[in-house]
Scaffold this motif. Structure first.
Motif, PDB file in Angstrom:
ATOM      1  N   TYR A  97      33.181  50.783  55.689  1.00 24.36           N
ATOM      2  CA  TYR A  97      34.415  51.401  55.213  1.00 24.36           C
ATOM      3  C   TYR A  97      35.559  50.548  55.699  1.00 24.36           C
ATOM      4  CZ  TYR A  97      32.440  55.811  53.604  1.00 24.36           C
ATOM      5  OH  TYR A  97      31.754  56.767  52.902  1.00 24.36           O
ATOM      6  N   TYR A  98      36.616  50.486  54.911  1.00 21.26           N
ATOM      7  CA  TYR A  98      37.786  49.863  55.503  1.00 21.26           C
ATOM      8  C   TYR A  98      38.930  50.843  55.562  1.00 21.26           C
ATOM      9  CZ  TYR A  98      40.209  48.595  51.112  1.00 21.26           C
ATOM     10  OH  TYR A  98      40.864  48.592  49.919  1.00 21.26           O
ATOM     11  N   ALA A  99      39.728  50.643  56.589  1.00 26.02           N
ATOM     12  CA  ALA A  99      40.850  51.535  56.855  1.00 26.02           C
ATOM     13  C   ALA A  99      42.103  50.698  57.016  1.00 26.02           C
ATOM     14  CB  ALA A  99      40.600  52.324  58.137  1.00 26.02           C
ATOM     15  N   LEU A 100      43.215  51.273  56.618  1.00 18.49           N
ATOM     16  CA  LEU A 100      44.504  50.615  56.803  1.00 18.49           C
ATOM     17  C   LEU A 100      45.342  51.485  57.709  1.00 18.49           C
ATOM     18  CD1 LEU A 100      45.297  49.654  53.103  1.00 18.49           C
ATOM     19  CD2 LEU A 100      44.149  48.294  54.842  1.00 18.49           C
ATOM     20  N   ILE A 101      45.783  50.937  58.813  1.00 18.51           N
ATOM     21  CA  ILE A 101      46.617  51.749  59.687  1.00 18.51           C
ATOM     22  C   ILE A 101      47.770  50.914  60.199  1.00 18.51           C
ATOM     23  CG2 ILE A 101      44.510  52.924  60.420  1.00 18.51           C
ATOM     24  CD1 ILE A 101      44.729  51.801  63.071  1.00 18.51           C
ATOM     25  N   ASN A 102      48.824  51.574  60.622  1.00 19.31           N
ATOM     26  CA  ASN A 102      49.883  50.764  61.196  1.00 19.31           C
ATOM     27  C   ASN A 102      49.743  50.765  62.703  1.00 19.31           C
ATOM     28  OD1 ASN A 102      52.060  52.576  62.356  1.00 19.31           O
ATOM     29  ND2 ASN A 102      51.755  53.451  60.309  1.00 19.31           N
ATOM     30  N   ILE A 103      49.856  49.578  63.236  1.00 22.20           N
ATOM     31  CA  ILE A 103      49.472  49.351  64.625  1.00 22.20           C
ATOM     32  C   ILE A 103      50.277  50.214  65.580  1.00 22.20           C
ATOM     33  CG2 ILE A 103      49.493  47.596  66.446  1.00 22.20           C
ATOM     34  CD1 ILE A 103      48.498  45.584  64.446  1.00 22.20           C
ATOM     35  N   GLU A 104      51.558  50.386  65.270  1.00 22.27           N
ATOM     36  CA  GLU A 104      52.411  51.184  66.166  1.00 22.27           C
ATOM     37  C   GLU A 104      51.875  52.594  66.378  1.00 22.27           C
ATOM     38  OE1 GLU A 104      56.352  51.194  64.598  1.00 22.27           O
ATOM     39  OE2 GLU A 104      56.413  49.007  64.500  1.00 22.27           O
ATOM     40  N   ILE A 148      46.327  44.334  42.484  1.00 23.88           N
ATOM     41  CA  ILE A 148      46.316  45.168  41.302  1.00 23.88           C
ATOM     42  C   ILE A 148      47.191  46.395  41.455  1.00 23.88           C
ATOM     43  CG2 ILE A 148      44.829  46.683  39.947  1.00 23.88           C
ATOM     44  CD1 ILE A 148      42.704  44.489  40.281  1.00 23.88           C
ATOM     45  N   LYS A 149      47.028  47.055  42.548  1.00 20.30           N
ATOM     46  CA  LYS A 149      47.857  48.225  42.803  1.00 20.30           C
ATOM     47  C   LYS A 149      48.500  48.094  44.164  1.00 20.30           C
ATOM     48  CE  LYS A 149      44.930  51.296  40.194  1.00 20.30           C
ATOM     49  NZ  LYS A 149      43.493  51.475  40.271  1.00 20.30           N
ATOM     50  N   PRO A 150      49.704  48.573  44.297  1.00 21.38           N
ATOM     51  CA  PRO A 150      50.332  48.469  45.608  1.00 21.38           C
ATOM     52  C   PRO A 150      49.749  49.460  46.610  1.00 21.38           C
ATOM     53  CG  PRO A 150      51.844  49.466  44.047  1.00 21.38           C
ATOM     54  CD  PRO A 150      50.590  49.146  43.302  1.00 21.38           C
ATOM     55  N   ILE A 151      48.599  49.162  47.169  1.00 20.84           N
ATOM     56  CA  ILE A 151      48.228  49.877  48.370  1.00 20.84           C
ATOM     57  C   ILE A 151      48.786  49.038  49.502  1.00 20.84           C
ATOM     58  CG2 ILE A 151      46.099  50.824  47.432  1.00 20.84           C
ATOM     59  CD1 ILE A 151      44.606  48.784  49.199  1.00 20.84           C
ATOM     60  N   GLY A 152      48.621  49.486  50.690  1.00 20.96           N
ATOM     61  CA  GLY A 152      49.057  48.664  51.802  1.00 20.96           C
ATOM     62  C   GLY A 152      50.246  49.267  52.517  1.00 20.96           C
ATOM     63  N   PHE A 153      50.869  50.267  51.909  1.00 18.34           N
ATOM     64  CA  PHE A 153      51.963  50.933  52.597  1.00 18.34           C
ATOM     65  C   PHE A 153      51.471  51.605  53.864  1.00 18.34           C
ATOM     66  CE2 PHE A 153      53.392  50.627  48.220  1.00 18.34           C
ATOM     67  CZ  PHE A 153      54.609  50.010  48.414  1.00 18.34           C
ATOM     68  N   GLU A 154      50.170  51.907  53.862  1.00 22.82           N
ATOM     69  CA  GLU A 154      49.579  52.512  55.049  1.00 22.82           C
ATOM     70  C   GLU A 154      49.670  51.589  56.263  1.00 22.82           C
ATOM     71  OE1 GLU A 154      48.122  52.201  52.153  1.00 22.82           O
ATOM     72  OE2 GLU A 154      47.634  54.206  51.438  1.00 22.82           O
ATOM     73  N   LEU A 155      49.827  50.309  56.002  1.00 20.57           N
ATOM     74  CA  LEU A 155      49.857  49.355  57.105  1.00 20.57           C
ATOM     75  C   LEU A 155      51.232  49.249  57.745  1.00 20.57           C
ATOM     76  CD1 LEU A 155      47.695  46.646  55.361  1.00 20.57           C
ATOM     77  CD2 LEU A 155      47.117  47.702  57.529  1.00 20.57           C
TER      78      LEU A 155
END
Lengths: 229, 229
Positions: A97-104, A148-155
């Motif tokens: 699985y991959y997860a996107l999180i913001n380090i702070e 393709i799609k703007p994911i990544g805001f989670e980061l």
DNA sequence: ACAAAAGTGTTGATTCTACACCCATGG
DNA sequence: CCATGGGTGTAGAATCAACACTTTTGT
């Protein structure tokens, strides 16, 4: 016979998580130094075993939570890895699985307890088993998705500047993007809220902060729009 | 404990194959009428269990081969399904694969032996377990892939006409495409060989046959080109 | 001669890419 | 007053989308 439920063929199912984070240094992954056998002391992805009464998505969530204290995290199933000897102890199939999180946001405390550390994807250490392959695979998928799609805001933190967003995309795609073209493309998607607030850390002039407008985003998703960076 | 190799949590691993075919009627999937319990007599995907000494990719190839006699088929792993009671007999996690084959090539004999049948995706019967979901998921993936890279040649006979290719894409994407625009886009990719031969079945004038040029395709893939239909 | 499918180009609209200067502020 | 990053617009190139008529040949 193809269709016998033979318990001789039962296997262990593991879940391994590729946890992406992002800060001013770029794109990073979270790794732990194993404190158990086999391969004690080596670096590995965060992982664990599927319990008999648990679905994979929940196992991934549980494992992530155990190692980081985080919940409500964007996760996506990636791939099942099944090489015969990928785990030397017992026949184990692993679903990544991959997860996107913001380090702070992550919980420093728990990360310390588990000897976890962030590594830039460029200089991550060698990993156990087939975890290197999993990471490469996850990076490819992240790039693919992002293009393709703007994911990544989670980061990103909840409020972020255009520069942070630009640098995030540059890190994910590992190529330079034109600032003006990027901004106008993002703006044309109309999925950000521009705040009245400015971030004064980065410059004397200060730069406007934005938040991600999830409602508008979901709405746009229905017309499966494409982001072409 | 997260990291114990506990055999209590061992599970069965199944592989289910979504086999796409294409003919003049459109996009189809291959289903079997189960001749074993549970759910004997109901329609299901072609599937089987992973053996202890086998990797998933090979299990998928073996299962496909057993039911169709086919080999050297384009297959791709899709997703792992893990709902607790998805299989009522025993805790079973299933990994789905999808395959693209051209219907003419399949071995009628074996298909008959196994009570397998082609169904148009529009009017396929209800399937056992979570197989309906798997099919929907596979269609989404096929569309997605197709809209990005020209896969799908596997669904056509070796020699095919532009019209067949067009209709294949229309079937996968389930939308009409402009004939002239489609042809010029495909031509601009330079991944087809135009033969001197004509297919005289479809019209009095006859239409040129093409073959897929795999070498040129692989070459182009490196520059990850995009097909935008 | 005609029916039926094959084959073929152009134009206007849209989107993409490359590119450079002024602005606001804290020190 | 000046150094630093923030913010903004345009023009030419490329791609996309819409559109209709001629060709071939078996009957």
């Amino acid at each position: 016979m193809l269709n016998s439920y033979s318990s001789a063929d039962k296997v262990l199912l593991a879940v391994d998580c590729i946890i992406f984070g992002f800060d001013h240094q770029g794109l990073k992954i979270l790794l732990i130094k194993r404190d158990f056998e086999p391969e004690r002391g080596k670096w590995s992805l965060i992982g664990g075993f599927l319990k008999r009464d648990e679905i994979l998505d929940n196992a991934a969530i549980r494992i992530l939570n155990t190692y980081t204290g985080l919940h409500d995290i964007y996760m996506e199933q990636l791939h099942a890895y099944s090489e015969i000897d990928r785990d030397p102890v017992d026949r184990t199939i692993s679903v990544s699985y991959y997860a996107l999180i913001n380090i702070e946001n992550h919980n420093e405390e728990l990360i310390k307890n588990y000897h976890a550390e962030w590594f830039s994807i460029a200089d991550a250490p060698n990993l156990i088993f087939d975890h290197n392959e999993m990471v490469q695979h996850a990076i490819r998928r992240l790039r693919y998705r992002t293009s393709i799609k703007p994911i990544g805001f989670e980061l990103l933190p909840e409020k972020f500047t255009m520069r942070q967003l630009l640098e995030l995309y540059e890190a994910i795609l590992s190529k330079e993007l034109d600032k003006r073209n990027f901004i106008s493309k993002i703006n044309s998607l109309e999925i950000l809220n521009k705040l009245d607030e400015k971030d004064m850390q980065s410059s004397r002039k200060g730069s406007y902060l934005y938040t991600f407008n999830k409602e508008k985003y979901e709405e746009k998703l229905l017309n499966d729009f494409v982001l072409n960076l």
